[in-house]
Enzyme design. Structure first.
Site: not given
Ligand SMILES: *Cc1c(COP(=O)(O)O)cnc(C)c1O
Length: 375
Positions: A315, A256, A46, A139
């Site tokens: 990023m 940052y 999957k 689930r």
């Protein structure tokens, strides 16, 4: 030839690459077969084979004798059917209506019905199906009391299965509880194949194997249990390109938020990978207070040495401390993010997550290539 050239050119300009090693994939399948005793080992492919690429993974497993596969969604099954015309393909989820079931029937997929709703939708469709019974995960899965009635309404299933909630922890009491519930719930299904174990379950002992085991992460080199040494071989290696080297002096800050301050002269390498590629920001060397897993954050591996991430992951770019291996690092080199030198589980832990999420998050900017056995 044209393809080779293109692959080579891509490799030259790629900022990040994911290498899938097919021989270790085959070896892991063999290890799981030994572990499963006489039970069949299905391949769980999957989510694009956990991000590694459906095509090379499915073809390799097929060549290794794997005949049954599991996908999550019907459309994943359709894609797999195009690659493996003769495989048995089970669909675990996304079967909420008749349209999805018809799609399965047309593509020769076996839906694993997991709710009263799905059983209802399958009435009158006259196709092979599996049944998923819940044994405590809460689930997917039919209540145990509804399993027999489902078979009476639809006919004999090709498979009855359930899913373990805590299989990565061999001493968790849920394992024995779920085993007992599954054994009781499926006792009247003589002649029907039964399946309970995922990767972790395959290592819980022969009681858990039944007729078929369904490993995913262990095929791809992830640790099947969280307590023992990982018996699986690394399959995926993620690397990023170093595009700049920069000297830092005492007191310089990085990235940052200026959350990292150099305590000495250092050499850092700037690599073209970031959180947009699935290199999670939570793995930053500093400045992400929510991470509790590993205080120091992620590390890379280059020139035979570990290179910690410095400051925040951004990023598109990440900074690594390469002071310890400065002589062995040049612009254009690859730095390993995880793979043969750094276990994928450790890299995931450093970002406060698990190998499954790290692998399935790797983005489209990773250039994917396979090495190993011809397929
Ligand atoms: C994903 C999944 C598996 C495979 O689990 P791993 O832990 O990766 O081995 C098996 N069965 C079901 C129902 C699943 O959803």
């Amino acid at each position: 030839m044209a393809d080779d050239l293109q692959t080579q050119a891509l490799d030259e300009i790629a900022g990040a690459r994911l290498t899938i090693h097919l021989d270790p994939l085959a070896a892991n399948h063999a290890t799981l077969r030994r572990q499963a005793g006489g039970a069949a080992v299905a391949g769980v492919v999957k989510a694009n084979a956990y991000g590694l690429g459906l095509e090379p993974v499915a073809r390799t497993l097929w060549c290794e004798g794997c005949r049954s596969f599991f996908v999550a969604m019907p459309l994943e099954g359709v894609a797999l059917r195009a690659l493996l015309p003769e495989a048995e393909i089970f669909v675990l989820s996304g079967l909420f209506g008749e349209a999805a079931l018809r799609l399965c029937r047309n593509a020769g997929l076996v839906p694993v019905l997991a709710s009263a709703n799905e059983v209802e939708a399958a009435r009158g469709l006259d196709m092979p199906f599996g049944l998923h019974v819940d044994t405590g995960m809460n689930r997917q899965g039919l209540a145990a009391a509804n399993l027999r009635p489902a078979a009476e309404a639809l006919g004999t299933p090709t498979l009855v299965m359930s899913h373990l909630a805590c299989a990565d922890d061999p001493v968790h009491p849920m394992n024995a509880l779920q085993l007992r519930r599954f054994t009781v719930a499926t006792a009247s299904f003589s002649g029907v194949r039964r399946s309970l174990a995922n990767s972790g379950g395959t290592f819980l002992g022969s009681d858990y194997a039944f007729d078929m085991v369904r490993p995913g992460i262990a095929l791809y080199g992830g640790a099947p249990t969280s307590v023992a040494d990982n018996p699986m071989q690394a399959v995926a290696t993620a690397e990023a390109r170093i595009v700049q080297l920069r000297r830092l002096a005492l007191g310089d800050t990085v990235s940052y938020g200026a959350t990292f301050t150099a305590q000495r002269d250092m050499l850092i390498a700037i690599a073209t990978v970031g959180y947009a590629d699935g290199y999670h920001r939570a793995g930053s060397g500093s400045g992400v207070p929510l991470r509790t897993a590993e205080a120091q954050g992620a590390i890379g591996f280059i020139g035979g040495a570990k290179a910690p991430v410095v400051g925040r992951i951004t990023m598109d770019l990440t900074m690594f401390d390469v002071t310890a291996c400065a002589r062995d690092v040049a612009i254009g080199d690859w730095i390993e993010l995880f793979g043969s030198s750094l276990p994928v589980d450790a890299a995931a832990r450093a970002a406060g997550t698990i190998s499954y999420e790290l692998l399935t998050s790797l983005g489209a900017r990773f250039v994917r290539r396979t090495v190993g056995q011809a397929i």
